[in-house]
Design an enzyme around this catalytic site. Structure first.
Site, PDB file in Angstrom:
ATOM      1  N   THR A 123       0.845  -1.250   0.128  1.00 26.41           N
ATOM      2  CA  THR A 123       0.080   0.119   0.025  1.00 26.41           C
ATOM      3  C   THR A 123       1.095   1.294   0.175  1.00 26.41           C
ATOM      4  O   THR A 123       2.138   1.143   0.284  1.00 26.41           O
ATOM      5  CB  THR A 123      -0.945   0.100   1.267  1.00 26.41           C
ATOM      6  OG1 THR A 123      -0.186   0.367   2.391  1.00 26.41           O
ATOM      7  CG2 THR A 123      -1.498  -1.274   1.355  1.00 26.41           C
ATOM      8  N   CYS A 124       0.230   2.543  -0.258  1.00 27.23           N
ATOM      9  CA  CYS A 124       1.018   3.611  -0.214  1.00 27.23           C
ATOM     10  C   CYS A 124       1.175   4.255   1.110  1.00 27.23           C
ATOM     11  O   CYS A 124       1.643   5.443   1.126  1.00 27.23           O
ATOM     12  CB  CYS A 124       0.413   4.575  -1.259  1.00 27.23           C
ATOM     13  SG  CYS A 124      -0.113   3.982  -2.909  1.00 27.23           S
ATOM     14  N   ASP A 125       0.802   3.678   2.307  1.00 23.88           N
ATOM     15  CA  ASP A 125       1.070   4.203   3.490  1.00 23.88           C
ATOM     16  C   ASP A 125       2.417   3.900   4.143  1.00 23.88           C
ATOM     17  O   ASP A 125       2.896   2.750   3.969  1.00 23.88           O
ATOM     18  CB  ASP A 125       0.144   3.581   4.393  1.00 23.88           C
ATOM     19  CG  ASP A 125      -0.157   4.391   5.760  1.00 23.88           C
ATOM     20  OD1 ASP A 125       0.931   5.171   5.876  1.00 23.88           O
ATOM     21  OD2 ASP A 125      -0.902   4.142   6.385  1.00 23.88           O
TER      22      ASP A 125
END
Ligand SMILES: *Cc1c(COP(=O)(O)O)cnc(C)c1O
Length: 366
Positions: A316-318
């Site tokens: 994910t982009c987190d």
């Protein structure tokens, strides 16, 4: 599960995948059953609610511990009878009680007197266990931080519950998950003896002692074999509780060892001299247990060679999605397979589809 076995399985099933070993799950159930003779085992559905787990354990003869309407739905879907279920959540909404009672569950848990009025409409349908809080700060997951009545106040709650006309059946506790200290069960049972004595004097006919879950499994370091771990608990139960019906609510010890994760490197980047490898599974998926369950899983890979300080990041982009930082790894390539063991408990159970990444699929093998 053998690395080469996983390698051939992912050729068919791809990654990220959680392989559920039916043999392993059955073996864990049978071992615990033998280690705790005469104890009814209620599988804590919370630890892994996949219908595959529930169905395999149903065939083995397990009973089930459910805490929510969603878990009841899974139990119902698996064709399990409510007679072998109990509801261990100590805080209830009226709609939860009604849902469970409509399904046919009888046995409920409370830990404070504000729950008593909620059960008054179901006087002839509900039976109550009183949940003690057993402090275990050294434990990986302390389940008495949030729930449980202080042992010295437990009899007072039991008396009030009985005086309100409810049928009090016994006492329960949970001494913490991945608890490696068997003496904690004895400490809790010591409190139970005292409460049982007081109950007898007041003619409250309790007959159930529920010792909860918490039984430990091997992660990075091996724990005591379950037979040894349970031996002092058995001795104590034999000596002081032979006339009671004994229940346990094992979660992790059954679900944990049964599942193996296969994940692949989908990208790599040298950042400030450190290799970052991006996997197709992260903390919003099966590695959610790294955050919520504080667990660390044994890792296997096939590439030999010198090891460098590296990072394993999720898809994910987190930025929180980094399952492993400062891990010594050989240089990996895109497409490399990584295998993690003991991934069955509190992993996919707390996974989400954040950022549009689907959860790892579950494939039953053997
Ligand atoms: C989570 C939980 C369990 C299962 O605990 P494990 O440590 O996984 O065995 C059992 N009972 C209750 C009430 C729980 O909340």
């Amino acid at each position: 599960m053998d690395f080469s076995r996983v390698q051939s399985l992912v050729e068919t099933h791809g990654t990220p995948t959680l392989f559920l070993s039916e043999n392993r799950l059955c073996e864990s159930y049978r071992r615990l059953k033998t280690a705790l003779p005469g104890v009814a085992l209620y599988y804590a559905v919370k630890s892994n609610a996949a219908i595959e787990f529930v169905s395999i354990l149903k065939k083995e003869g397990a009973h089930f511990d459910v805490c929510s309407n969603g878990e009841i739905d899974i139990i119902r879907q698996a064709g399990i009878s409510p007679d072998i279920c109990l509801n261990t959540h100590p805080i209830h909404r009226d709609s939860d009680i009604r849902y469970a009672i409509d399904f046919g569950i009888k046995l409920f848990v409370i830990d404070n007197e504000n729950e008593i009025p909620k059960f008054l409409p179901y006087l002839d349908k509900a039976e109550i266990l009183i949940r003690l809080s057993i402090q275990n700060p050294n434990c990986l997951v302390n389940l008495s931080h949030k729930f449980g009545v202080a042992p010295e106040l437990a009899f007072d709650l039991m008396r009030k519950t009985a005086d309100a006309g409810l049928l009090v059946k016994g006492i329960c506790f949970h001494c913490g998950s991945q608890n490696q200290n068997a003496l904690k069960y004895l400490e809790a049972l010591e409190y139970c003896r005292d409460i049982c004595r007081k109950a007898a004097l007041r003619h409250i006919p309790i007959d159930i002692i529920d010792i909860g879950g918490g039984f430990p499994i091997d992660y990075l370091t091996p724990v005591q074999p379950i037979e040894e771990f349970c031996a002092p608990i058995n001795d104590y139960l034999d000596r002081y509780f032979s006339r009671y019906r004994i229940i346990a609510e094992p979660g992790r010890v059954l679900s944990g060892p049964a599942m193996t994760l296969a994940t692949r490197v989908i990208g790599k980047s040298l950042r400030s001299g450190v290799w970052w490898y991006y996997l197709d599974e992260g903390v919003y998926g099966s590695f959610s247990g790294k955050i919520y369950d504080h667990a660390d899983y044994p890792m296997f890979l096939s590439r030999p060679g010198q090891r460098y300080d590296s990072v394993l990041a999720g898809p994910t982009c987190d930025s929180i999605d980094v399952p492993y930082e400062h891990v010594a790894l050989p240089q990996l390539d895109i497409g490399d397979l990584l295998v993690f063991e003991s991934m069955g408990a509190y992993t996919s159970a707390s996974a989400s589809t954040f950022n549009g990444f689907t959860k790892a699929k579950i494939i039953v093998v053997e």
